[in-house]
Design an enzyme around this catalytic site. Structure first.
Site, PDB file in Angstrom:
ATOM      1  N   CYS A 119       0.838  -1.197   0.000  1.00 12.83           N
ATOM      2  CA  CYS A 119       0.000   0.000   0.000  1.00 12.83           C
ATOM      3  C   CYS A 119       0.875   1.251   0.000  1.00 12.83           C
ATOM      4  CB  CYS A 119      -0.907  -0.010   1.233  1.00 12.83           C
ATOM      5  SG  CYS A 119      -2.103   1.354   1.274  1.00 12.83           S
ATOM      6  N   ASP A 121       0.359   3.781   1.767  1.00 11.77           N
ATOM      7  CA  ASP A 121       0.290   4.400   3.083  1.00 11.77           C
ATOM      8  C   ASP A 121       1.698   4.689   3.607  1.00 11.77           C
ATOM      9  OD1 ASP A 121       0.052   4.650   6.026  1.00 11.77           O
ATOM     10  OD2 ASP A 121      -2.022   4.033   5.726  1.00 11.77           O
ATOM     11  N   ARG A 123       2.881   4.853   6.430  1.00  6.09           N
ATOM     12  CA  ARG A 123       3.277   4.132   7.644  1.00  6.09           C
ATOM     13  C   ARG A 123       3.749   2.705   7.387  1.00  6.09           C
ATOM     14  NH1 ARG A 123      -2.522   5.190  10.316  1.00  6.09           N
ATOM     15  NH2 ARG A 123      -3.029   4.600   8.151  1.00  6.09           N
ATOM     16  N   HIS A 178      -2.261  -4.273   5.369  1.00  5.40           N
ATOM     17  CA  HIS A 178      -1.893  -3.696   6.661  1.00  5.40           C
ATOM     18  C   HIS A 178      -3.126  -3.231   7.426  1.00  5.40           C
ATOM     19  CE1 HIS A 178      -2.566   0.646   5.728  1.00  5.40           C
ATOM     20  NE2 HIS A 178      -2.354   0.247   4.489  1.00  5.40           N
ATOM     21  N   CYS A 181      -6.231   0.378   7.105  1.00  3.62           N
ATOM     22  CA  CYS A 181      -6.030   0.770   5.705  1.00  3.62           C
ATOM     23  C   CYS A 181      -7.172   1.659   5.221  1.00  3.62           C
ATOM     24  CB  CYS A 181      -5.917  -0.467   4.822  1.00  3.62           C
ATOM     25  SG  CYS A 181      -5.625  -0.094   3.076  1.00  3.62           S
TER      26      CYS A 181
END
Length: 299
Positions: A119, A121, A123, A178, A181
């Site tokens: 992803c 993202d 993080r 994860h 999400c």
């Protein structure tokens, strides 16, 4: 006498122009000074050498002073890029120059064992989480780490798949989901009709099968729990979508390519890993089922 170039011609090295030179007390930190040609970058040509001289004590002092100058409040664009520059120069000093032979080999080509689909993202950087070093993983990131089926047509994700599988010849594809999400929450929140003007809505609809199976299996759970269920279910649906690409299924069938799933929970820092059981999954393909093996939980 000037050193010889790779093709036998002589090359000369001119000093850097003054505009690139920084005084020692300049707030813009210059960490590296080219002093003389010494460290070999091309083993086949010992005449071409490069030496970087580090002023360790001054560098440490300058880095400490610069860190103190960054306030605890909102950083300006200049502060952010100064910090980025310092990170890059630290990478160059402590990684690139110390492992110059490795990076010179990477300059000639790549042969990673893994392709990772993760992803976007901020993080969940897979290299940070799993420790991939330069040259070890071919990485593609998108919203919600989705793999569209072959029949959906070209996207950035399957273009990367084609290159990694057919040209780079990776041996493993790892799809990583994860916790928390946002893309999966958008998928689970979407209405049946997709707004054609929404790029996110048009993309996450790729995971519609994962949403449907989640609603069927977890309808009695609250929304957050449904999203958590779908985060893993969407990974498994993406593994099955990978098999819709003829050149991927062919390699998996021959045993030269394996397909894996992973799930990173960044709330408690755990990681789950599993592998798609190709033979069993294919035998149940008509029933829209998949089978997994080699499940591991890292905590």
């Amino acid at each position: 006498m000037a050193p010889q170039g790779l093709l036998g011609s002589s090359i000369s090295l001119s000093p850097l122009p003054n505009k690139y030179s920084l005084p020692r007390n300049s707030p813009a930190i210059s960490t590296l000074k080219l002093v003389e040609i010494e460290k070999t970058h091309f083993k086949g040509n010992p005449g071409l050498r490069l030496k970087a001289s580090m002023e360790s004590s001054w560098l440490t002092e300058e880095l400490a002073n610069n860190k103190q100058n960054i306030t605890s409040g909102t950083q300006s664009g200049s502060d952010l890029f100064n910090e980025m520059k310092n990170r890059f120069l630290s990478f160059k000093q402590h990684k690139f120059l110390e492992e110059s032979e490795h990076f010179q080999n990477l300059a000639k080509g790549q042969a990673p064992k893994f392709m990772v689909i993760a992803c976007g993202d901020s993080r969940v950087c897979p290299s940070n989480i799993l420790g991939f070093q330069p040259g070890e993983a071919f990485v593609i990131r998108n919203v919600a780490n989705l793999v569209p089926p072959f029949e959906n047509g070209p996207t950035e994700t399957n273009a990367a798949l084609e290159f990694a599988v057919n040209s780079v010849l990776v041996e493993n594809i790892l799809v990583i989901g994860h916790s928390c999400c946002g893309g999966i929450r958008a998928l689970m929140s979407r209405q049946d009709e997709v707004n054609p003007s929404s790029f996110i809505g048009s993309w996450v609809v790729v995971g519609k099968n994962a949403r449907s199976s989640t609603m069927a299996a977890a309808s009695n759970l609250d929304f957050d729990q449904q999203c958590s269920h779908c985060e893993k279910e969407s990974v498994n649906r993406s593994l099955m979508n990978l098999l819709t690409y003829p050149w991927i299924e062919e390699k998996v069938e021959k045993g030269v390519l394996s397909i894996h799933g992973g799930y990173y929970n960044f709330v408690d820092c755990t990681f789950e890993k599993w592998t798609l059981d190709y033979e069993e999954s294919v035998s149940r393909k008509g029933s829209d089922m998949y089978c997994l093996k080699n499940r591991e939980f890292w905590a």
